[in-house]
Design an enzyme around this catalytic site. Structure first.
Site, mmCIF file in Angstrom:
data_model
loop_
_atom_site.group_PDB
_atom_site.id
_atom_site.type_symbol
_atom_site.label_atom_id
_atom_site.label_comp_id
_atom_site.label_asym_id
_atom_site.label_seq_id
_atom_site.Cartn_x
_atom_site.Cartn_y
_atom_site.Cartn_z
ATOM 1 N N CYS A 175 54.176 -42.141 32.280
ATOM 2 C CA CYS A 175 53.055 -41.777 33.157
ATOM 3 C C CYS A 175 53.393 -42.076 34.617
ATOM 4 O O CYS A 175 54.382 -42.758 34.921
ATOM 5 C CB CYS A 175 51.786 -42.523 32.738
ATOM 6 S SG CYS A 175 51.759 -44.256 33.256
ATOM 7 N N CYS A 185 50.974 -50.160 29.778
ATOM 8 C CA CYS A 185 51.881 -49.232 29.111
ATOM 9 C C CYS A 185 53.138 -49.963 28.634
ATOM 10 O O CYS A 185 53.505 -51.026 29.159
ATOM 11 C CB CYS A 185 52.320 -48.131 30.070
ATOM 12 S SG CYS A 185 51.013 -46.996 30.553
ATOM 13 N N CYS A 224 53.749 -45.777 35.674
ATOM 14 C CA CYS A 224 55.013 -46.379 35.218
ATOM 15 C C CYS A 224 56.199 -45.877 36.034
ATOM 16 O O CYS A 224 57.122 -46.632 36.328
ATOM 17 C CB CYS A 224 55.224 -46.120 33.733
ATOM 18 S SG CYS A 224 54.108 -47.125 32.731
ATOM 19 N N GLU A 233 46.508 -52.296 24.467
ATOM 20 C CA GLU A 233 45.199 -51.859 24.971
ATOM 21 C C GLU A 233 44.193 -52.999 24.936
ATOM 22 O O GLU A 233 44.477 -54.096 24.439
ATOM 23 C CB GLU A 233 44.725 -50.650 24.146
ATOM 24 C CG GLU A 233 45.685 -49.475 24.299
ATOM 25 C CD GLU A 233 45.261 -48.221 23.571
ATOM 26 O OE1 GLU A 233 44.340 -48.280 22.730
ATOM 27 O OE2 GLU A 233 45.858 -47.164 23.847
ATOM 28 N N GLU A 242 56.282 -49.119 29.057
ATOM 29 C CA GLU A 242 57.363 -49.171 30.044
ATOM 30 C C GLU A 242 57.187 -50.354 30.993
ATOM 31 O O GLU A 242 58.129 -51.081 31.308
ATOM 32 C CB GLU A 242 57.403 -47.883 30.885
ATOM 33 C CG GLU A 242 57.650 -46.618 30.096
ATOM 34 C CD GLU A 242 56.369 -45.962 29.605
ATOM 35 O OE1 GLU A 242 55.446 -46.680 29.168
ATOM 36 O OE2 GLU A 242 56.306 -44.722 29.658
HETATM 37 N N1 THU Z 1 51.012 -45.141 27.505
HETATM 38 C C1 THU Z 1 52.193 -45.795 27.627
HETATM 39 O O1 THU Z 1 52.405 -46.847 27.001
HETATM 40 N N2 THU Z 1 53.129 -45.271 28.456
HETATM 41 C C2 THU Z 1 52.970 -44.138 29.187
HETATM 42 O O2 THU Z 1 53.851 -43.766 29.950
HETATM 43 C C3 THU Z 1 51.766 -43.338 29.030
HETATM 44 C C4 THU Z 1 50.679 -43.922 28.225
HETATM 45 C C5 THU Z 1 49.974 -45.706 26.621
HETATM 46 C C6 THU Z 1 48.757 -46.219 27.332
HETATM 47 C C7 THU Z 1 47.687 -46.110 26.275
HETATM 48 O O3 THU Z 1 47.704 -47.282 25.472
HETATM 49 C C8 THU Z 1 48.142 -44.941 25.411
HETATM 50 O O4 THU Z 1 49.502 -44.717 25.739
HETATM 51 C C9 THU Z 1 47.341 -43.655 25.631
HETATM 52 O O5 THU Z 1 47.279 -43.328 26.972
#
Ligand code: THU
Length: 125
Positions: A86, A53, A89, A44, A55
């Site tokens: 998500c 993310c 991704c 982040e 993935e």
């Molecule tokens: N996040 C992922 O790493 N992968 C996903 O498929 C969904 C969300 C992360 C992004 C963010 O840092 C945290 O999860 C909350 O959304």
């Protein structure tokens, strides 16, 4: 490599997630045709939209190493209700393989689904 083994790698790497804002930790482990496993975590940023993310982080590692044959990816998510990848991704991964198997936790058990099932109408050029 079994689904359980790949998920175990994703769970271990998840500890390296950098998520001081959401406090959600995500780890991903991507098995490619060469037999190599690439890992990624969510990273982040104070500028929220700059976050990446887990993935996509893993996919970028694989592509950067010349490994574009994605076989299966395991995703380990802490602290969210739905633990599948998500939408961004899904589209990102579909660029390389619609046949990709996605392993994630659903209702407390590991589940495996094809990416084509998770994103039936992915965009393409
Ligand atoms: N996040 C992922 O790493 N992968 C996903 O498929 C969904 C969300 C992360 C992004 C963010 O840092 C945290 O999860 C909350 O959304």
């Amino acid at each position: 490599m079994t689904n359980e083994e790949l998920y175990e790698i994703a769970s271990r790497v998840r500890e390296n997630a950098y998520s001081p804002y959401s406090h959600v930790k995500v780890g991903a482990a991507l098995l490619t045709g060469s037999g190599a496993v690439y890992t990624g975590v969510n990273v982040e940023n104070a500028s929220f939209g700059a976050a990446i993310c887990a993935e996509r982080s893993a996919a970028v590692q694989a592509v950067g190493n010349g490994d574009r044959e994605f076989i299966k990816i395991a995703v380990a998510v802490s602290g969210s209700r739905v633990k599948s990848p998500c939408g961004i991704c899904r589209q990102f991964l579909a660029e390389f393989s619609k046949d990709l198997t996605v392993i994630y936790e659903k209702n407390g058990a590991l589940t495996a689904q094809k990416l084509s099932e998770l994103l039936p109408e992915s965009f393409a050029l």
